[in-house]
Write a protein that holds these residues in place. Structure first.
Motif, short mmCIF file in Angstrom:
data_model
loop_
_atom_site.label_atom_id
_atom_site.label_comp_id
_atom_site.label_asym_id
_atom_site.label_seq_id
_atom_site.Cartn_x
_atom_site.Cartn_y
_atom_site.Cartn_z
N UNK A 1 44.68 50.40 45.71
CA UNK A 1 43.88 49.23 45.30
C UNK A 1 44.14 48.95 43.81
N UNK A 2 44.45 47.69 43.54
CA UNK A 2 44.73 47.29 42.16
C UNK A 2 43.44 47.28 41.35
N UNK A 3 43.44 47.98 40.22
CA UNK A 3 42.26 48.06 39.35
C UNK A 3 42.38 47.03 38.24
N UNK A 4 41.44 46.09 38.20
CA UNK A 4 41.44 45.03 37.20
C UNK A 4 40.23 45.23 36.29
N UNK B 1 41.48 40.39 43.65
CA UNK B 1 42.90 40.67 43.50
C UNK B 1 43.56 40.85 44.87
N UNK B 2 44.74 40.28 45.02
CA UNK B 2 45.57 40.49 46.21
C UNK B 2 46.84 41.18 45.73
N UNK C 1 47.27 38.21 33.43
CA UNK C 1 48.33 39.19 33.15
C UNK C 1 48.08 40.48 33.92
N UNK C 2 46.83 40.92 34.01
CA UNK C 2 46.53 42.13 34.77
C UNK C 2 46.85 41.96 36.26
N UNK C 3 46.60 40.78 36.79
CA UNK C 3 46.86 40.53 38.20
C UNK C 3 48.35 40.54 38.51
N UNK C 4 49.15 40.15 37.53
CA UNK C 4 50.58 40.31 37.67
C UNK C 4 51.32 39.26 38.46
N UNK C 5 50.65 38.20 38.89
CA UNK C 5 51.34 37.15 39.63
C UNK C 5 52.35 36.41 38.77
N UNK C 6 53.31 35.79 39.41
CA UNK C 6 54.35 35.06 38.68
C UNK C 6 53.95 33.60 38.42
#
Length: 386
Positions: A1-4, A16-17, A84-89
């Motif tokens: 699980x991505x920690x934001x 977050x996905x 930026x934390x989510x990391x999507x483009x």
């Protein structure tokens, strides 16, 4: 699980996905309470990470959100960090009304790929605008009271702006960027049959999915059921501004020569509708009826057009036709008490008193203290409320 890492706030929620290409920021519109967010249900299955933002006091996001980002600049910084934390483009901002303004403002400041803005005001604080009369604070950041400079300077973000054709306020406020709209480059404006609540006719998740998939929208992507037009011109936007001014100043009669000969009137239901209002005020009932017929050929689900058509027909003594159109109006808007009331008066004129009683009872079910409906019921059958 991505920690934001996100600060706690009743006005911010992050979903977050993992490994999602897209991040969607959704800005809420008017009257959402703390802890609630616009479009959260509609967009729950979107293949993207989602950031939901709300704004207290209907303040048009001019003071950010309480505690965690209490200014526009602070909210830009916070959103950029979360993105930026989510990391999507890729990033898209979306919202309606107050949220539409915020989608434009923050989307342009964040330099996102796409903005999907529904019924957004581009200039805040005009006396007749929602950003003034529905705003509980009426405090504006002078840098962004108008979005024209940001839109003029934009050289990256593709903006899709969707407006209801019958909302004079929203359309009138487009005039500062009329030239950009006519160019149809990075700012594309779509007119959809409807008013400020036009989003309730549309499938937002499908529109957003198509935008993320194809990188652009076509009229058919917005709606196949309701009329959608992209061919808005600068002179038409200026006409909307003049119409709004005349209606606001109760100077509708001044529009008669302008609308009577306008080349777009026969292909725009809203222009035919507004011309009919002008004719009705001038007691030119035949012209009003002809113009409304033109509007109905283009748009068959507009309550106001059917209601006005019924009023015109009643004014001409054609009460049977009036009743039919009042009935259509009440199907489109079941709580339209004036349509029920006026239908009752036309039914009385036809001698259909029992049906008139039914109409007046509908009025009182909607507005229990409606004095005129109560009086007519008493006259017809000795009615007294229990």
């Amino acid at each position: 699980m991505q920690k934001i890492m996100v600060p706690e706030s009743d006005f911010l929620r992050v979903e977050a996905l993992p490994e999602a290409e897209w991040t969607v920021i959704v800005f809420s519109h008017l009257n959402y309470p703390a802890g609630k967010f616009a479009m959260s249900r509609e967009l729950q299955d979107i293949r993207a990470s989602r950031i939901f933002v709300n704004c207290p006091s209907n303040a048009w996001y001019q003071q950010g959100i309480p505690d965690v980002a209490p200014s526009i600049d602070a909210l830009v910084t916070l959103l950029l960090d979360i993105v930026r934390q989510l990391g999507g483009k890729k990033l898209v901002c979306i919202g309606m009304s107050m949220g539409g303004y915020a989608a434009l403002l923050f989307g342009l400041l964040l330099k996102c790929e796409h903005i999907l803005a529904f019924t957004a005001e581009l200039t805040l604080g005009d006396a007749y605008a929602r950003s003034f009369y529905a705003n509980n604070l009426k405090v504006y950041d002078y840098r962004y009271r108008s979005l024209q400079p940001l839109i003029d300077a934009n050289n990256k973000t593709q903006i899709s702006a969707i407006y209801g054709t019958h909302d004079q306020c929203d359309l009138a406020l487009l005039w500062p960027i009329a030239g950009l709209i006519e160019a149809r480059n990075l700012f594309k404006t779509y007119l959809v049959a409807g008013d400020h609540q036009v989003t309730y006719r549309l499938k937002i998740s499908e529109i957003l999915t198509q935008l993320m998939k194809m990188g652009e929208l076509k009229a058919a992507d917005i709606s196949t059921k309701y009329t959608v037009s992209l061919d808005i011109s600068a002179d038409e936007i200026l006409l909307y501004s003049e119409i709004r001014r005349a209606f606001a100043e109760n100077a509708k009669v001044s529009l008669y020569p302008l609308l009577k000969c306008h080349p777009k009137r026969e292909v725009r239901a809203n222009l035919s509708h507004w011309f009919a209002i002008v004719c009705f005020e001038m007691k030119l009932l035949d012209e009003a009826e002809a113009s409304l017929k033109s509007a109905l050929e283009l748009e068959r689900e507009n309550f106001e057009i059917f209601h006005l058509m019924a009023m015109v027909q009643a004014g001409k003594g054609h009460h049977s036709e009036a009743v039919k159109n009042y009935q259509i109006a009440t199907k489109l808007q079941p709580k339209a008490h004036m349509s029920f009331f006026r239908a009752g008066k036309s039914l009385e004129a036809l001698g259909h008193n029992e049906d008139a009683v039914t109409c007046y009872r509908h009025v009182l079910a909607i507005i229990p203290d409606h004095s005129e409906a109560t009086a007519r019921l008493r006259m017809l059958q000795g009615y007294s409320p229990v």
